[in-house]
Write a protein that holds these residues in place. Sequence first.
Motif, mmCIF file in Angstrom:
data_model
loop_
_atom_site.group_PDB
_atom_site.id
_atom_site.type_symbol
_atom_site.label_atom_id
_atom_site.label_comp_id
_atom_site.label_asym_id
_atom_site.label_seq_id
_atom_site.Cartn_x
_atom_site.Cartn_y
_atom_site.Cartn_z
ATOM 1 N N SER A 38 0.854 -1.195 0.000
ATOM 2 C CA SER A 38 0.000 0.000 0.000
ATOM 3 C C SER A 38 0.888 1.243 0.000
ATOM 4 O O SER A 38 2.095 1.164 0.269
ATOM 5 C CB SER A 38 -0.882 0.010 1.246
ATOM 6 N N GLY A 39 0.288 2.385 -0.281
ATOM 7 C CA GLY A 39 1.042 3.643 -0.312
ATOM 8 C C GLY A 39 1.766 3.919 0.998
ATOM 9 O O GLY A 39 2.934 4.316 1.001
ATOM 10 N N GLY A 40 1.082 3.687 2.103
ATOM 11 C CA GLY A 40 1.684 3.935 3.417
ATOM 12 C C GLY A 40 2.855 3.004 3.677
ATOM 13 O O GLY A 40 3.895 3.414 4.206
ATOM 14 N N PRO A 91 6.985 13.462 3.246
ATOM 15 C CA PRO A 91 6.571 12.083 3.530
ATOM 16 C C PRO A 91 5.050 11.900 3.599
ATOM 17 O O PRO A 91 4.573 10.780 3.453
ATOM 18 C CB PRO A 91 7.216 11.786 4.892
ATOM 19 N N SER A 92 4.305 12.965 3.793
ATOM 20 C CA SER A 92 2.850 12.817 3.954
ATOM 21 C C SER A 92 2.110 12.906 2.626
ATOM 22 O O SER A 92 0.900 12.673 2.569
ATOM 23 C CB SER A 92 2.313 13.886 4.906
ATOM 24 N N MET A 93 2.828 13.221 1.562
ATOM 25 C CA MET A 93 2.156 13.478 0.286
ATOM 26 C C MET A 93 1.301 12.299 -0.193
ATOM 27 O O MET A 93 1.774 11.162 -0.278
ATOM 28 C CB MET A 93 3.186 13.803 -0.779
ATOM 29 N N GLY A 94 0.048 12.574 -0.478
ATOM 30 C CA GLY A 94 -0.835 11.569 -1.060
ATOM 31 C C GLY A 94 -1.300 10.472 -0.123
ATOM 32 O O GLY A 94 -1.850 9.480 -0.576
ATOM 33 N N LEU A 95 -1.062 10.643 1.182
ATOM 34 C CA LEU A 95 -1.483 9.602 2.117
ATOM 35 C C LEU A 95 -2.762 10.002 2.850
ATOM 36 O O LEU A 95 -3.010 11.185 3.093
ATOM 37 C CB LEU A 95 -0.385 9.317 3.150
ATOM 38 N N GLU A 131 0.512 8.538 11.319
ATOM 39 C CA GLU A 131 1.433 7.443 11.612
ATOM 40 C C GLU A 131 2.849 7.780 11.139
ATOM 41 O O GLU A 131 3.815 7.574 11.875
ATOM 42 C CB GLU A 131 0.921 6.167 10.939
ATOM 43 N N ILE A 132 2.943 8.311 9.929
ATOM 44 C CA ILE A 132 4.260 8.658 9.381
ATOM 45 C C ILE A 132 4.930 9.726 10.254
ATOM 46 O O ILE A 132 6.124 9.658 10.545
ATOM 47 C CB ILE A 132 4.133 9.143 7.909
ATOM 48 N N PHE A 133 4.137 10.703 10.704
ATOM 49 C CA PHE A 133 4.714 11.751 11.549
ATOM 50 C C PHE A 133 5.115 11.225 12.925
ATOM 51 O O PHE A 133 6.112 11.663 13.477
ATOM 52 C CB PHE A 133 3.789 12.961 11.642
ATOM 53 N N ILE A 168 6.163 8.218 13.440
ATOM 54 C CA ILE A 168 7.398 7.471 13.162
ATOM 55 C C ILE A 168 8.589 8.435 13.086
ATOM 56 O O ILE A 168 9.643 8.187 13.665
ATOM 57 C CB ILE A 168 7.258 6.654 11.852
ATOM 58 N N ALA A 169 8.382 9.564 12.398
ATOM 59 C CA ALA A 169 9.453 10.554 12.286
ATOM 60 C C ALA A 169 9.879 11.023 13.675
ATOM 61 O O ALA A 169 11.070 11.162 13.969
ATOM 62 C CB ALA A 169 9.006 11.735 11.426
ATOM 63 N N LYS A 170 8.903 11.236 14.529
ATOM 64 C CA LYS A 170 9.191 11.696 15.889
ATOM 65 C C LYS A 170 9.986 10.636 16.673
ATOM 66 O O LYS A 170 10.948 10.967 17.371
ATOM 67 C CB LYS A 170 7.872 12.002 16.602
ATOM 68 N N GLU A 171 9.586 9.387 16.519
ATOM 69 C CA GLU A 171 10.313 8.291 17.194
ATOM 70 C C GLU A 171 11.749 8.187 16.697
ATOM 71 O O GLU A 171 12.668 7.988 17.491
ATOM 72 C CB GLU A 171 9.635 6.948 16.896
ATOM 73 N N ILE A 172 11.911 8.304 15.385
ATOM 74 C CA ILE A 172 13.258 8.223 14.801
ATOM 75 C C ILE A 172 14.123 9.333 15.392
ATOM 76 O O ILE A 172 15.269 9.134 15.771
ATOM 77 C CB ILE A 172 13.194 8.339 13.258
#
Length: 225
Positions: free
Chosen positions: A136-138, A161-165, A172-174, A176-180
Motif C-alpha cells: 500500500s502507499g503507506g 513524507p505525507s504526500m498523497g497519504l 502514523e508517518i509523523f 514514526i518521524a518523531k520516534e526516529i
Amino acid sequence: MLCVENLHYSYGTINALSGISFQVNEGEIVALIGANGAGKSTTLLNISGLLHPQSGLIKYQGVDISKLPPHKVVEAGISLVPEGRRVFSRMTVLENLVMGAYLKKSRVEIKESIERVFDRFTRLKERRNQLAGTLSGGEQQMLAIGRALMSKPKLLLMDEPSMGLAPMLVQEIFSIAKEINQSGTTILLVEQNAYMALSIAQHAYVLETGAIVLQGTAEEIANNP
Ligand code: ADP
Ligand code: ADP
C-alpha cells in the motif's frame, strides 16, 4: 550540525534557489515548509549531493559538503527519503532494504540494520518477501524511510513524507518521524503540510519561490498570521 549559507541553484535559466541560508541543530526536527515549486526538493537534492549548487556553502559538522558526490554524503551520515515514495517496485521489501545499505558494509552489519528497521516497522517484517510494488502507499512510504535508515544516518532528510497519504497514515508517518528523532537522528523535514510539520518540529523555515521569507521556532511560525 548543518549550516546552509547563501545557496543558489538554477535549472538552466530557471532560478530555483536564490541564496537561501538556514541551519539545523543536532537533535532537532527542523521543518522547511512552502508551497509547490518553492524550492524544497531542490534544497534537499543539493544537500544530498544529487545536485550541486552554483554558489553557496553546505556545511555539515563544519565541513563544506556541497561538492561531494551522493555516496560520500551518505558515508558522512546524511540520508534522503526521496519525494513520492520511491521504492524499487519489482524488488522485494528485503531487497529494497539491502539497496539502502550502501557501500562497505559487511553481511553481519546489513543483517543487523535490517533487523533494526523491522523492529521499527513490523508491517514490513511481515511482508519481507513481498514485491514492493504490491505494498500500500503507506507501506511504501515506510519502506522508503526504512531504506534511508539502513545507512544509520545522523541526519535524515525527508521530502514530503505525507504526500498523497490518507490522514490516518499521515499521523502514523509523523509519529514514526518523531520516534526516529527521539532515538537520536536529527531530521530536516520538507512539507507542504505546514500544520503537521510544525506539530513535530522545533524550528521552521518558510520557503517562497526560492527565498526564505520566515523563520523561527515552530510555535512562532504556527502563530504567524
Ligand atoms: P518544491 O519541492 O518546493 O515543490 P522544487 O524544488 O521541486 O520545489 O522546484 C523549485 C523550482 O524549480 C520550480 O520552479 C520548479 O518548476 C523548478 N524545477 C524543479 N525541478 C526542475 C527540473 N528538473 N528542471 C527544471 N526546473 C525544475
Ligand atoms: P515501475 O514498476 O513503476 O516501472 P521500477 O520497478 O522499474 O518501477 O522502478 C521503481 C522506481 O524506483 C522507479 O520509478 C525508479 O525511477 C525509482 N528509483 C530510481 N532510482 C531510485 C533510487 N535511488 N531510490 C529509490 N528509487 C529509485
